[in-house]
Design a protein around this motif. Structure first.
Motif, short mmCIF file in Angstrom:
data_model
loop_
_atom_site.label_atom_id
_atom_site.label_comp_id
_atom_site.label_asym_id
_atom_site.label_seq_id
_atom_site.Cartn_x
_atom_site.Cartn_y
_atom_site.Cartn_z
N HIS A 1 0.84 -1.21 0.00
CA HIS A 1 0.00 0.00 0.00
C HIS A 1 0.87 1.26 0.00
N LEU A 2 1.96 1.19 0.76
CA LEU A 2 2.86 2.33 0.84
C LEU A 2 3.49 2.63 -0.52
N GLY A 3 3.69 1.56 -1.31
CA GLY A 3 4.27 1.76 -2.64
C GLY A 3 3.42 2.61 -3.54
N LEU A 4 2.09 2.55 -3.37
CA LEU A 4 1.20 3.39 -4.18
C LEU A 4 1.50 4.87 -3.99
N GLN B 1 3.96 7.68 -6.37
CA GLN B 1 3.22 8.83 -6.93
C GLN B 1 2.80 9.73 -5.76
N PRO B 2 3.74 10.50 -5.21
CA PRO B 2 3.44 11.30 -4.01
C PRO B 2 2.70 12.60 -4.33
N ASP B 3 1.49 12.47 -4.83
CA ASP B 3 0.66 13.63 -5.16
C ASP B 3 -0.80 13.26 -4.97
N ARG C 1 -5.36 9.55 -3.92
CA ARG C 1 -6.64 8.98 -4.37
C ARG C 1 -6.52 7.46 -4.53
N ALA C 2 -5.40 7.01 -5.09
CA ALA C 2 -5.23 5.57 -5.31
C ALA C 2 -5.18 4.81 -3.99
N LEU D 1 -18.57 9.72 -2.46
CA LEU D 1 -17.51 10.32 -1.64
C LEU D 1 -16.28 10.61 -2.49
N LEU D 2 -15.87 9.66 -3.34
CA LEU D 2 -14.70 9.87 -4.18
C LEU D 2 -14.92 11.01 -5.17
#
Length: 427
Positions: free
Chosen positions: A173-176, A180-182, A187-188, A302-303
């Motif tokens: 999960h952390l890899g997501l 892509q740290p934005d 969102r992902a 919500l999304l």
């Protein structure tokens, strides 16, 4: 100018002692008191006392406004917002964390309300998201230490937090987010968590809580992320097995000291954790929940509403407006909120109603057009309020003693009091 009796909302997360303490009661209340609503919301309107009210001398503020919109709201407010009070003022006491939630923009509310109306979903349905066509930005001001989660934290700081608690099961999960740290990465990751099968939540969440315990133990109950780890444990205890515990770790953790405020715009995911505060919002009941609740969570909607841009949660002390008044700024035309500190002398407020004057400390005598209302004699003291329609003249406020409770360090300066002033915002 009339006495305004609030509606008490009793939710499980409320406090039996916080509002009782403000009132000066010797013991706790019979039920948890979560919110006092001061306003003319269709779901639960406050009532005014006095005037030409029949029967028991009380009338719904909603009815008072509907019967005389020009006199109560004034021609300008009527032209801008129609025959309704555009803001809702609350006194809030959170003993336990509230649900994760966000509120739509005005355009989203208009589209969502019409869509649900067209689908024939009743307004009181538990799966209804949009109960009106309005947005719901908010400002909360702390009366005592107030803890909250508000807005998505900077993604790289969240990567550091999740890495610090050392849970190998979080690595995929952390890899997501690391990749892509934005806002797209946020969102992902948020979408992955909130749509996770419950069986996976039951496997992952205990590991995360163990990681928080280990982090605190390894840092002597301190450390760079101690507040976040403690909040995650607190939320996990209050909402066991709720995927919102994971989502809460993506948000800014903020503490407001007394007198500090936080502005929550449309699309901001937030949750109040603990404390007592004054809250003002646009007069709406549109809530999209994101967890930490047994109520309906509409994930696709919500999304659609959430703003995934990372923004700091920065407390503000407001802006001085004279010697005794501070205004808490927001970019919202529906409302303006300020606080007034009274100690010795008096303060005159111009007759630019409609406004609600909420006492949160001590007691206040209010004089309008030569008619005096002694707060002690009329029970207008801490946790109670006055309704000042547009047709009223200037109001003069003076702090007076409260004989049935201990005065807070009155000293030579005389009795103290605090008033919050809710008005319609500038055009």
């Amino acid at each position: 100018m009339l006495v305004l009796d609030a509606v008490v909302r009793s939710y499980a997360w409320g406090s039996r002692t916080a509002l009782a303490r403000l009132r000066g009661d010797a013991g706790p209340s019979a039920h948890p008191e979560a919110e006092l609503w001061f306003g003319a919301h269709p779901a639960d309107s406050a009532h005014v006392r006095g005037g030409d009210a029949p029967g028991d001398g009380r009338r719904s503020l909603l009815d008072v406004i509907e019967s005389d919109p020009v006199g109560q709201l004034g021609a300008d407010v009527l032209a801008r917002f129609g025959p309704r009070l555009p803001f809702l003022l609350k006194l809030l006491a959170a003993e336990e964390p509230l649900s994760l939630q966000a509120h739509p923009s005005r355009d989203q509310a208009l589209e969502g309300f019409d869509r649900e109306e067209g689908a024939g979903i009743p307004l009181d349905s538990p799966i209804r998201n949009y109960r009106d066509r309005n947005h719901k930005p908010e400002v909360v001001v702390a009366l005592e230490r107030f803890d909250a989660l508000a807005g998505f934290r900077d993604p790289m700081r969240t990567v550091e937090l999740l890495g610090a608690i050392g849970v190998p099961e979080l690595d995929p999960h952390l890899g997501l987010l690391r990749g892509q740290p934005d806002e797209a990465g946020l969102r992902a990751l948020f979408t992955t968590w909130i749509t996770m099968p419950q069986a996976m939540v039951h496997r992952l969440l205990p590991k995360v809580l163990e990681g928080c315990i280990g982090y605190l133990a390894g840092h002597g109950n301190g450390g760079e992320f101690a507040a976040e780890a403690r909040s995650t444990l607190q939320i996990g205890e209050a909402y066991p097995g709720d995927v919102g515990v994971l989502s809460s770790m993506l948000l800014n953790r903020v503490t407001l000291e007394p007198g500090e405020a936080l502005y929550l715009p449309d699309g901001n995911l937030h949750a109040y954790l603990h404390g007592v505060g004054v809250e003002i919002m646009a007069n709406s009941d549109n809530v999209l929940r994101g967890g930490l609740t047994p109520k309906h969570v509409d994930v696709p909607e919500l999304l659609r509403v959430l703003d995934f841009h990372s923004v700091p949660a920065t407390p503000t002390e407001g802006v001085a407006a004279g010697a005794r008044e501070r205004v808490y700024l927001s970019a919202t035309p529906e409302f303006s909120l300020s606080s007034i500190e009274l100690r010795g002398g008096c303060v005159e407020l111009s007759g630019a109603g409609p406004e609600i004057l909420l006492c949160t400390q001590g007691a206040v005598r209010a004089e309008c057009d030569g008619v005096k209302t002694d707060v002690v004699e009329t029970t207008i003291h801490a946790t109670q309020a006055l309704w000042v329609p547009a047709s009223s003249g200037p109001v003069t406020l003076t702090a007076v003693p409260r004989n049935h409770v201990q005065e807070p360090s009155a000293g030579a300066g005389g009795p103290q009091a605090q008033i919050f002033r809710a008005r319609v915002g500038a055009a």
